[in-house]
Design an enzyme around this catalytic site. Structure first.
Site, PDB file in Angstrom:
ATOM      1  CE  LYS A 188      26.820  35.161  33.299  1.00  0.00           C
ATOM      2  NZ  LYS A 188      27.119  36.556  33.683  1.00  0.00           N
ATOM      3  NE  ARG A 192      22.863  43.664  27.588  1.00  0.00           N
ATOM      4  CZ  ARG A 192      23.935  43.174  28.208  1.00  0.00           C
ATOM      5  NH1 ARG A 192      23.862  42.027  28.871  1.00  0.00           N
ATOM      6  NH2 ARG A 192      25.089  43.827  28.194  1.00  0.00           N
ATOM      7  N   GLY A 233      28.101  41.150  38.206  1.00  0.00           N
ATOM      8  CA  GLY A 233      28.582  42.446  37.727  1.00  0.00           C
ATOM      9  C   GLY A 233      27.591  43.054  36.743  1.00  0.00           C
ATOM     10  NE  ARG A 265      33.717  41.619  38.516  1.00  0.00           N
ATOM     11  CZ  ARG A 265      32.939  41.066  37.596  1.00  0.00           C
ATOM     12  NH1 ARG A 265      31.935  40.290  37.964  1.00  0.00           N
ATOM     13  NH2 ARG A 265      33.158  41.297  36.331  1.00  0.00           N
ATOM     14  CG  ASP A 294      32.138  36.169  29.674  1.00  0.00           C
ATOM     15  OD1 ASP A 294      32.950  36.855  30.332  1.00  0.00           O
ATOM     16  OD2 ASP A 294      30.962  36.515  29.487  1.00  0.00           O
ATOM     17  CE  LYS A 342      35.525  39.989  32.260  1.00  0.00           C
ATOM     18  NZ  LYS A 342      34.372  40.798  31.888  1.00  0.00           N
ATOM     19  NE  ARG A 345      36.249  34.370  34.994  1.00  0.00           N
ATOM     20  CZ  ARG A 345      35.073  34.647  34.455  1.00  0.00           C
ATOM     21  NH1 ARG A 345      35.004  35.160  33.239  1.00  0.00           N
ATOM     22  NH2 ARG A 345      33.952  34.413  35.118  1.00  0.00           N
ATOM     23  NE  ARG A 369      31.477  33.149  31.954  1.00  0.00           N
ATOM     24  CZ  ARG A 369      30.258  32.790  31.545  1.00  0.00           C
ATOM     25  NH1 ARG A 369      30.028  31.546  31.167  1.00  0.00           N
ATOM     26  NH2 ARG A 369      29.272  33.657  31.526  1.00  0.00           N
TER      27      ARG A 369
END
Ligand code: S3P
Length: 459
Positions: free
Chosen positions: A22, A27, A100, A128, A320, A347, A351, A393
């Site tokens: 990801k 990028r 994000g 966030r 993560d 996040k 979390r 996640r």
């Protein structure tokens, strides 16, 4: 709202290939879109998050030709054509969805453009903190406005002619580091970022891939403005953060053997392997391609897991993976402590709270701290009705917990899985139903590995 029902694991497949990384996929399209010319990107992750980055670059004038797709028509190979660092003014606000990474990295890119632009996102992204990018970008000379003290989305960025800065990051964040480097690329002179703890270095490696130099000196990474990225075709390795779910399922199954193929082995991302080795798994990783972003295979043998402590410098490397490592901790003997992980609170959801709530519903004793938790592992998990909190996640980590629980585990609101792993459920089926490439769990238990070289925990 989709609900995922999971029952006990039936088999561990012998091998699995997870979709593209990801962080690298984001990028790849951003940097390709800043080049003058065309870059072919292979094994792109067509998840909701990465498609937001692709759409953002298209809104700013880059073109994308889809060369290959998944069965349901999502791009996995594409040719991105950029027209240089000077982007086109977008026709309207740019949708960053749940991502994000899109919002923070695009902020760095937009900080040096000669127009104003607005970035917005979903409910979770709108909560966030964007102040962490707004602060350094205003020091560079841009203006970034958002809602409240935390500068939340929607944010409006007024690009300016930028001046170089040297900036000490208050929190270890690859996204903030990357936003500053991307703005620094548009400033005149040398911009430096000092990291409190090393974070993933995909931006540095991928900028180098596109012929833009950054310089690392200890904890400082610097970039000289004015460099022009040049197109260079790119292959995206599999995502170790997606592999993490299957690594834990295999690690917690005595006798299991699983090979994850063609996965990214960037050392700023492989912390999970060290943690699982400490917990008792046997792991070997084989780098097959070491240039740029290293990739190769991971072979894992499961066993009885033991508790460990996860904290300090290791945290950004496993940030993560902490939800799935918390599940591993629940399956391990003893008390696992996760500390120095305050970042988990900001996040896609909080979390720490989400993991603690779901583990407790499955019968696990968890003590929650401001910066982590202590998990009392080793007692049987019981199936329960859980929620994902809209966080991919959390949804996937608790699908794995469900594989080890008595009865049925139901997870509500699992559409979010498409944020990072669109074919997760298809792969989960291999563990639930067995597959032609899998072996029955009993067979596997009879094939305990012998003389298998331990991964050196100091690696
Ligand atoms: C990412 C960096 C990390 C990570 C996120 C992806 C990136 O976030 O949690 O999933 O691609 O740079 P932070 O920079 O907020 O730590």
């Amino acid at each position: 709202m989709a609900t995922l029902k999971v029952r006990k694991l039936k088999s561990i497949p012998l091998e699995l290939t997870v979709p593209g990384d990801k962080s690298i996929s984001h990028r790849s399209v951003m940097f390709a879109g800043l080049c003058s010319g065309t870059t072919i990107i292979e094994n792109f992750l067509p998840s909701d998050d990465c498609l937001c980055s692709l759409n953002a670059m298209k809104a700013l004038g880059a073109e994308a030709e889809i060369l290959e797709t998944t069965e349901d028509g999502k791009p996995t190979k594409l040719a991105v054509t950029g027209h240089g660092m000077k982007l086109a003014k977008p026709g309207g606000p740019i949708d960053c969805g749940n991502s994000g990474t899109t919002m923070r990295l695009m902020s760095g890119i937009l900080a040096g453009q000669d127009f104003a632009s607005t970035l917005f996102g979903d409910e979770s992204l709108s909560k966030r903190p964007m102040k962490r990018v707004a602060d350094p970008l205003s020091l560079l000379g841009a203006s970034m406005k958002g809602l409240g003290d935390k500068i939340c989305a929607p944010i409006t960025i007024l690009g300016k002619k930028l001046r170089p800065i040297s900036y000490q990051l208050p929190v270890a964040s690859a996204q903030v580091k990357s936003a500053i480097l991307l703005a620094g690329l548009q400033a005149s002179g040398k911009t430096s970022v000092v990291e409190p703890v090393p974070t993933r270095d995909h931006t540095e490696r991928l900028l180098a891939h596109f012929h833009v130099k950054t310089v690392r000196d200890g904890s400082t990474v610097s970039i000289y403005g004015g460099q022009k990225p040049d197109p260079e075709n790119l292959y995206v390795p599999g995502d170790i953060s997606s592999a993490a779910f299957w690594l834990v399922a295999a690690a917690a199954t005595p006798g299991a053997q699983l090979t994850i193929k063609n996965v990214g082995l960037n050392p700023t991302r492989t912390g999970i392997l060290n943690v699982l080795v400490r917990m008792g798994a046997q792991i070997s990783d084989y780098v097959e391609q070491s240039e740029g972003e290293p990739r190769g295979n991971i072979v894992i043998h499961g066993g009885e897991l033991n508790a460990t402590v996860i904290g300090g410098q290791e945290i950004p490397n496993v940030i993560d993976e902490l939800p799935i490592l918390a599940v591993a901790a629940a399956l391990a003997r003893g008390q696992t402590v996760i500390k120095d992980a305050r970042e988990l609170r900001v996040k896609e959801t909080d979390r720490i709270a989400a993991v603690a709530q779901n583990l407790r519903l499955m019968g696990v004793h968890v003590d929650e701290f401001e910066d982590g938790m202590e998990i009392f592992g080793g007692s049987p998990l019981k199936g329960a009705e859980l929620t994902s909190f809209g966080d991919h996640r959390i949804a996937m980590a608790f699908a794995i917990a469900g594989l080890f629980a008595e009865g049925v585990t139901e997870i509500e609101n699992t559409e979010c899985i498409a944020t990072s792993y669109p074919n997760f459920v298809e792969h989960l089926e291999l563990f639930l139903n067995g597959s032609t490439t899998g072996v029955d769990r009993i067979d596997v238990i009879n094939r305990m590995p012998r003389g298998f070289a331990d991964r050196n925990p100091q690696d």
